[in-house]
Motif scaffolding. Sequence first.
Motif, PDB file in Angstrom:
ATOM      1  N   UNK A   1      -2.389  -8.337  -8.554  1.00 24.47           N
ATOM      2  CA  UNK A   1      -3.281  -8.144  -7.409  1.00 24.47           C
ATOM      3  C   UNK A   1      -2.511  -7.719  -6.167  1.00 24.47           C
ATOM      4  N   UNK A   2      -1.290  -8.221  -6.025  1.00 24.66           N
ATOM      5  CA  UNK A   2      -0.519  -7.998  -4.801  1.00 24.66           C
ATOM      6  C   UNK A   2       0.133  -6.617  -4.778  1.00 24.66           C
ATOM      7  N   UNK A   3       0.637  -6.170  -5.911  1.00 20.93           N
ATOM      8  CA  UNK A   3       1.365  -4.898  -5.933  1.00 20.93           C
ATOM      9  C   UNK A   3       0.531  -3.701  -5.467  1.00 20.93           C
ATOM     10  N   UNK A   4      -0.736  -3.564  -5.887  1.00 13.57           N
ATOM     11  CA  UNK A   4      -1.517  -2.431  -5.370  1.00 13.57           C
ATOM     12  C   UNK A   4      -1.696  -2.490  -3.855  1.00 13.57           C
ATOM     13  N   UNK A   5      -1.838  -3.687  -3.296  1.00 11.08           N
ATOM     14  CA  UNK A   5      -1.963  -3.833  -1.851  1.00 11.08           C
ATOM     15  C   UNK A   5      -0.671  -3.421  -1.152  1.00 11.08           C
ATOM     16  N   UNK A   6       0.457  -3.828  -1.726  1.00  8.15           N
ATOM     17  CA  UNK A   6       1.746  -3.459  -1.143  1.00  8.15           C
ATOM     18  C   UNK A   6       1.972  -1.957  -1.235  1.00  8.15           C
ATOM     19  N   UNK A   7       1.625  -1.367  -2.372  1.00  3.39           N
ATOM     20  CA  UNK A   7       1.782   0.074  -2.540  1.00  3.39           C
ATOM     21  C   UNK A   7       0.962   0.831  -1.503  1.00  3.39           C
ATOM     22  N   UNK A   8      -0.244   0.364  -1.253  1.00  6.72           N
ATOM     23  CA  UNK A   8      -1.093   1.005  -0.243  1.00  6.72           C
ATOM     24  C   UNK A   8      -0.481   0.870   1.148  1.00  6.72           C
ATOM     25  N   UNK A   9       0.111  -0.300   1.430  1.00  6.02           N
ATOM     26  CA  UNK A   9       0.726  -0.546   2.743  1.00  6.02           C
ATOM     27  C   UNK A   9       1.892   0.406   2.996  1.00  6.02           C
ATOM     28  N   UNK A  10       2.611   0.771   1.947  1.00  7.64           N
ATOM     29  CA  UNK A  10       3.806   1.608   2.114  1.00  7.64           C
ATOM     30  C   UNK A  10       3.505   3.106   2.086  1.00  7.64           C
ATOM     31  N   UNK A  11       2.266   3.482   1.832  1.00  8.17           N
ATOM     32  CA  UNK A  11       1.933   4.903   1.675  1.00  8.17           C
ATOM     33  C   UNK A  11       2.353   5.717   2.900  1.00  8.17           C
ATOM     34  N   UNK A  12       2.913   6.886   2.641  1.00 10.92           N
ATOM     35  CA  UNK A  12       3.291   7.847   3.692  1.00 10.92           C
ATOM     36  C   UNK A  12       4.341   7.303   4.658  1.00 10.92           C
ATOM     37  N   UNK A  13       5.164   6.387   4.175  1.00 10.44           N
ATOM     38  CA  UNK A  13       6.247   5.843   5.000  1.00 10.44           C
ATOM     39  C   UNK A  13       7.560   5.917   4.231  1.00 10.44           C
ATOM     40  N   UNK A  14       8.651   5.801   4.959  1.00  7.38           N
ATOM     41  CA  UNK A  14       9.975   5.632   4.361  1.00  7.38           C
ATOM     42  C   UNK A  14      10.229   4.136   4.265  1.00  7.38           C
ATOM     43  N   UNK A  15      10.654   3.683   3.104  1.00 11.13           N
ATOM     44  CA  UNK A  15      10.840   2.243   2.871  1.00 11.13           C
ATOM     45  C   UNK A  15      12.281   1.850   3.176  1.00 11.13           C
ATOM     46  N   UNK A  16      12.428   0.681   3.815  1.00 16.23           N
ATOM     47  CA  UNK A  16      13.740   0.161   4.203  1.00 16.23           C
ATOM     48  C   UNK A  16      13.855  -1.281   3.708  1.00 16.23           C
TER      49      UNK A  16
END
Length: 212
Positions: free
Chosen positions: A82-97
């Motif tokens: 349940x959590x991973x899809x929410x996290x993936x959506x949060x990171x969309x169109x960003x550079x991850x650090x």
Amino acid sequence: MHNSPLSELEFTVFDTETTGMSPYKGAKLVEIGAVKIKKGLSLDLNSTFTRLINPKISIPYSAYKIHKISNEKVIDAPDISEVLPEFAEFTENTVVVAHNAKFDFRFIDYFMKEHNMQCSIVNILDTLSLTRLLFPEIGRYNLDRLIDYFSLYELTEEAIRGLHMDNNTFANDEHYRHRALYDAINTAFIFIRCVEKIKRLGLPEKLHSLIR
């Protein structure tokens, strides 16, 4: 994106807490925390992500004594699926650090594959590598040492106090260090210090120059 100036990009800085060192040896995620850095390289405390995760296994004491996340704390938490899809959506169109990004990304990538999800993280920067490169005088590069070196304790505490108004992540919890959102906020401040150093040195302020 690779040729964009850093100041024109949006970043997601994240951290994880786990039951062990490797998902390939049975370790599970128990928390993901993240915060955005807006264009212009300013921390956006109005855009945070924090989720406890029920690992469906008992949390070893060796892990609990680090992050203080108990079995009782996660008993009603959602499953990783349940959590991973929410996290993936949060990171969309960003550079991850992340700090020591290989560790955190290994868990995200492993469990996305386990749940037949395509990992959306394409560009990832590691503050461990960046601080080693830009601040060779520090010597040790664990998060505690960097928090001390950059005098971040009060800055991050102030940020966390601001979150208390509309976020109960740390309610009744005196132990912040080694909680995912707290460490993500510290990592975000460290990343901003790295970019400031890049500017002072006159180095290329482009994403492609930071990806190793």
